[in-house]
Scaffold this motif. Structure first.
Motif, PDB file in Angstrom:
ATOM      1  N   ILE A  76      21.308  29.481  57.825  1.00 33.23           N
ATOM      2  CA  ILE A  76      21.596  29.254  56.403  1.00 33.23           C
ATOM      3  C   ILE A  76      20.618  30.110  55.614  1.00 33.23           C
ATOM      4  CG2 ILE A  76      21.982  27.511  54.615  1.00 33.23           C
ATOM      5  CD1 ILE A  76      21.656  25.441  56.967  1.00 33.23           C
ATOM      6  N   GLY A  77      20.955  31.346  55.436  1.00 33.24           N
ATOM      7  CA  GLY A  77      20.029  32.281  54.816  1.00 33.24           C
ATOM      8  C   GLY A  77      20.531  32.864  53.514  1.00 33.24           C
ATOM      9  N   PRO A  78      19.832  33.863  53.008  1.00 36.07           N
ATOM     10  CA  PRO A  78      20.221  34.507  51.755  1.00 36.07           C
ATOM     11  C   PRO A  78      21.612  35.115  51.851  1.00 36.07           C
ATOM     12  CG  PRO A  78      17.991  35.128  52.372  1.00 36.07           C
ATOM     13  CD  PRO A  78      18.574  34.405  53.555  1.00 36.07           C
ATOM     14  N   LEU A  79      22.281  35.189  50.710  1.00 38.38           N
ATOM     15  CA  LEU A  79      23.626  35.739  50.633  1.00 38.38           C
ATOM     16  C   LEU A  79      23.627  37.004  49.775  1.00 38.38           C
ATOM     17  CD1 LEU A  79      25.568  32.454  49.811  1.00 38.38           C
ATOM     18  CD2 LEU A  79      25.433  33.568  52.038  1.00 38.38           C
ATOM     19  N   SER A  80      24.694  37.756  49.895  1.00 39.74           N
ATOM     20  CA  SER A  80      24.912  38.899  49.013  1.00 39.74           C
ATOM     21  C   SER A  80      26.364  38.861  48.566  1.00 39.74           C
ATOM     22  CB  SER A  80      24.617  40.207  49.745  1.00 39.74           C
ATOM     23  OG  SER A  80      24.844  41.316  48.897  1.00 39.74           O
ATOM     24  N   VAL A  81      26.567  38.642  47.271  1.00 37.59           N
ATOM     25  CA  VAL A  81      27.920  38.552  46.712  1.00 37.59           C
ATOM     26  C   VAL A  81      28.122  39.713  45.747  1.00 37.59           C
ATOM     27  CG1 VAL A  81      29.506  37.159  45.326  1.00 37.59           C
ATOM     28  CG2 VAL A  81      27.955  36.039  46.943  1.00 37.59           C
ATOM     29  N   PRO A  82      29.127  40.536  45.960  1.00 33.91           N
ATOM     30  CA  PRO A  82      29.364  41.661  45.044  1.00 33.91           C
ATOM     31  C   PRO A  82      29.854  41.178  43.690  1.00 33.91           C
ATOM     32  CG  PRO A  82      31.177  41.458  46.601  1.00 33.91           C
ATOM     33  CD  PRO A  82      30.123  40.476  47.051  1.00 33.91           C
ATOM     34  N   ASP A  83      29.729  42.040  42.707  1.00 32.41           N
ATOM     35  CA  ASP A  83      30.240  41.723  41.376  1.00 32.41           C
ATOM     36  C   ASP A  83      31.766  41.787  41.427  1.00 32.41           C
ATOM     37  OD1 ASP A  83      31.002  41.573  38.721  1.00 32.41           O
ATOM     38  OD2 ASP A  83      29.397  42.876  38.001  1.00 32.41           O
ATOM     39  N   LEU A  84      32.385  40.614  41.387  1.00 37.82           N
ATOM     40  CA  LEU A  84      33.845  40.525  41.460  1.00 37.82           C
ATOM     41  C   LEU A  84      34.490  40.437  40.081  1.00 37.82           C
ATOM     42  CD1 LEU A  84      34.104  37.989  44.443  1.00 37.82           C
ATOM     43  CD2 LEU A  84      34.284  40.491  44.524  1.00 37.82           C
ATOM     44  N   ALA A  97      30.698  30.706  51.986  1.00 38.61           N
ATOM     45  CA  ALA A  97      29.729  31.126  53.005  1.00 38.61           C
ATOM     46  C   ALA A  97      28.883  29.945  53.462  1.00 38.61           C
ATOM     47  CB  ALA A  97      28.837  32.236  52.449  1.00 38.61           C
ATOM     48  N   ARG A  98      28.456  29.112  52.508  1.00 38.18           N
ATOM     49  CA  ARG A  98      27.687  27.926  52.877  1.00 38.18           C
ATOM     50  C   ARG A  98      28.541  26.961  53.697  1.00 38.18           C
ATOM     51  NH1 ARG A  98      23.358  30.459  52.603  1.00 38.18           N
ATOM     52  NH2 ARG A  98      22.319  30.694  50.587  1.00 38.18           N
ATOM     53  N   LEU A  99      29.811  26.867  53.363  1.00 40.53           N
ATOM     54  CA  LEU A  99      30.714  25.970  54.085  1.00 40.53           C
ATOM     55  C   LEU A  99      30.759  26.333  55.563  1.00 40.53           C
ATOM     56  CD1 LEU A  99      32.883  23.706  53.935  1.00 40.53           C
ATOM     57  CD2 LEU A  99      34.569  25.514  53.517  1.00 40.53           C
ATOM     58  N   VAL A 100      30.848  27.616  55.857  1.00 34.75           N
ATOM     59  CA  VAL A 100      30.885  28.067  57.247  1.00 34.75           C
ATOM     60  C   VAL A 100      29.624  27.632  57.985  1.00 34.75           C
ATOM     61  CG1 VAL A 100      30.856  30.097  58.742  1.00 34.75           C
ATOM     62  CG2 VAL A 100      32.403  30.026  56.776  1.00 34.75           C
ATOM     63  N   ALA A 101      28.463  27.822  57.345  1.00 35.18           N
ATOM     64  CA  ALA A 101      27.194  27.456  57.983  1.00 35.18           C
ATOM     65  C   ALA A 101      27.067  25.947  58.155  1.00 35.18           C
ATOM     66  CB  ALA A 101      26.025  27.993  57.157  1.00 35.18           C
ATOM     67  N   TYR A 102      27.425  25.189  57.127  1.00 36.89           N
ATOM     68  CA  TYR A 102      27.254  23.737  57.174  1.00 36.89           C
ATOM     69  C   TYR A 102      28.171  23.071  58.187  1.00 36.89           C
ATOM     70  CZ  TYR A 102      24.496  24.160  52.887  1.00 36.89           C
ATOM     71  OH  TYR A 102      23.537  24.492  51.969  1.00 36.89           O
ATOM     72  N   THR A 132      13.599  28.258  50.007  1.00 39.46           N
ATOM     73  CA  THR A 132      14.630  27.787  49.077  1.00 39.46           C
ATOM     74  C   THR A 132      14.844  28.794  47.943  1.00 39.46           C
ATOM     75  OG1 THR A 132      13.018  26.484  47.800  1.00 39.46           O
ATOM     76  CG2 THR A 132      14.187  25.362  49.585  1.00 39.46           C
ATOM     77  N   GLU A 133      13.787  29.483  47.545  1.00 47.89           N
ATOM     78  CA  GLU A 133      13.944  30.518  46.516  1.00 47.89           C
ATOM     79  C   GLU A 133      14.863  31.627  47.019  1.00 47.89           C
ATOM     80  OE1 GLU A 133      12.765  30.890  43.261  1.00 47.89           O
ATOM     81  OE2 GLU A 133      12.397  28.744  43.496  1.00 47.89           O
ATOM     82  N   ARG A 134      14.669  32.036  48.259  1.00 45.83           N
ATOM     83  CA  ARG A 134      15.548  33.066  48.832  1.00 45.83           C
ATOM     84  C   ARG A 134      16.980  32.552  48.933  1.00 45.83           C
ATOM     85  NH1 ARG A 134      11.001  33.487  52.164  1.00 45.83           N
ATOM     86  NH2 ARG A 134      11.997  32.421  53.929  1.00 45.83           N
ATOM     87  N   MET A 135      17.120  31.296  49.304  1.00 47.51           N
ATOM     88  CA  MET A 135      18.443  30.696  49.443  1.00 47.51           C
ATOM     89  C   MET A 135      19.214  30.676  48.127  1.00 47.51           C
ATOM     90  SD  MET A 135      19.432  29.222  52.411  1.00 47.51           S
ATOM     91  CE  MET A 135      20.203  27.674  51.957  1.00 47.51           C
ATOM     92  N   MET A 136      18.498  30.426  47.033  1.00 47.97           N
ATOM     93  CA  MET A 136      19.139  30.228  45.736  1.00 47.97           C
ATOM     94  C   MET A 136      19.257  31.510  44.919  1.00 47.97           C
ATOM     95  SD  MET A 136      19.776  26.982  45.714  1.00 47.97           S
ATOM     96  CE  MET A 136      19.953  26.439  44.016  1.00 47.97           C
ATOM     97  N   ALA A 137      18.611  32.583  45.362  1.00 45.60           N
ATOM     98  CA  ALA A 137      18.523  33.796  44.549  1.00 45.60           C
ATOM     99  C   ALA A 137      19.888  34.360  44.178  1.00 45.60           C
ATOM    100  CB  ALA A 137      17.694  34.851  45.277  1.00 45.60           C
ATOM    101  N   GLU A 138      20.811  34.408  45.139  1.00 48.24           N
ATOM    102  CA  GLU A 138      22.106  35.020  44.853  1.00 48.24           C
ATOM    103  C   GLU A 138      22.928  34.162  43.898  1.00 48.24           C
ATOM    104  OE1 GLU A 138      24.758  38.283  45.177  1.00 48.24           O
ATOM    105  OE2 GLU A 138      22.628  37.957  45.536  1.00 48.24           O
ATOM    106  N   THR A 139      22.849  32.852  44.020  1.00 46.71           N
ATOM    107  CA  THR A 139      23.563  31.977  43.082  1.00 46.71           C
ATOM    108  C   THR A 139      23.060  32.212  41.659  1.00 46.71           C
ATOM    109  OG1 THR A 139      23.822  30.305  44.802  1.00 46.71           O
ATOM    110  CG2 THR A 139      24.157  29.589  42.529  1.00 46.71           C
ATOM    111  N   ARG A 140      21.761  32.385  41.506  1.00 49.95           N
ATOM    112  CA  ARG A 140      21.211  32.659  40.174  1.00 49.95           C
ATOM    113  C   ARG A 140      21.703  33.999  39.633  1.00 49.95           C
ATOM    114  NH1 ARG A 140      15.211  30.574  41.955  1.00 49.95           N
ATOM    115  NH2 ARG A 140      15.721  28.347  41.912  1.00 49.95           N
ATOM    116  N   ARG A 141      21.784  34.999  40.521  1.00 48.78           N
ATOM    117  CA  ARG A 141      22.298  36.300  40.080  1.00 48.78           C
ATOM    118  C   ARG A 141      23.759  36.185  39.644  1.00 48.78           C
ATOM    119  NH1 ARG A 141      18.572  38.512  43.922  1.00 48.78           N
ATOM    120  NH2 ARG A 141      19.993  38.136  45.676  1.00 48.78           N
ATOM    121  N   VAL A 142      24.544  35.412  40.387  1.00 48.16           N
ATOM    122  CA  VAL A 142      25.951  35.202  40.018  1.00 48.16           C
ATOM    123  C   VAL A 142      26.041  34.573  38.628  1.00 48.16           C
ATOM    124  CG1 VAL A 142      27.971  33.768  40.532  1.00 48.16           C
ATOM    125  CG2 VAL A 142      26.861  35.074  42.363  1.00 48.16           C
TER     126      VAL A 142
END
Length: 201
Positions: A76-84, A97-102, A132-142
């Motif tokens: 359950i690590g950092p994600l990278s989501v492109p600008d959609l 992505a989290r669903l797959v891991a969980y 947790t900061e690494r985990m949440m970073a991409e959600t914040r960017r989104v």
């Protein structure tokens, strides 16, 4: 244990040795936590399960807490989501992505034990916070991209909104003891967008 080690040795014959040591060690940690809990994770037990040396483990992870966090991050690590171009689509990517891991076997216990270990770690708590900061970073960017596109209200607190995205799925998994599914993801995306988006006139 012998069977697990044999299967591990047979996987990825072309992998570089350094990569093999890292992957096998982290997999051994996940197996031990899943089977017996975090108290079973000792450097001796991990080395035996992974088929690697203790010095090789210590060179990569100086403490048990660091090792457990690294194992969790491997699943359950950092994600990278492109600008959609759409907040809904991007949040759906994060949660899918989290669903797959969980939904992988053992993840619920891994998360439970990780949180318990962090609560008892005292001085090592900073390592868990960094994780947790690494985990949440991409959600914040989104969410920040959503503000820039005018989809998310500019007064929304990004940290609080990111927690709103992440927490329900973890609660469903750990507190309600139920595997989240695709319908839960869709409902959660809808609820979050309604919470952070502009109110309709």
């Amino acid at each position: 244990m012998v069977g697990a080690q044999t299967q591990r040795a047979e996987r990825g014959p072309g992998r570089p040795r350094q990569e093999r040591v890292t992957e096998d060690t982290l997999e051994a940690v996940i197996e031990l936590v899943t089977e017996q809990g975090v108290k079973a994770v000792t450097m001796d037990a991990v080395a035996a399960r992974a088929g690697v040396s203790k010095p090789a483990i210590y060179r990569r992870w100086p403490s048990k807490q660091a090792l457990i966090i690294a194992a969790a991050e491997s699943r359950i690590g950092p994600l990278s989501v492109p600008d959609l171009g759409d907040i809904r689509a991007e949040l759906r990517e994060v949660l899918a992505a989290r669903l797959v891991a969980y939904r992988q076997p053992g993840t619920a216990r891994l998360l439970t034990e990780l949180m318990a270990s962090a609560a008892e770690a005292d001085g090592a708590r900073g390592e868990y916070v960094d994780y947790t900061e690494r985990m949440m970073a991409e959600t914040r960017r989104v969410l920040q991209r959503g503000i820039a596109r005018g989809e998310v209200r500019p007064d929304v607190d990004i940290r609080s909104a990111a927690t709103l995205v992440a927490a329900p799925m973890v609660y469903r998994l750990l507190a309600e003891r139920e595997l989240p599914n695709e319908r839960f993801v869709e409902d959660l995306v809808d609820l979050v967008v309604r919470a952070v988006g502009h109110s309709e006139a």
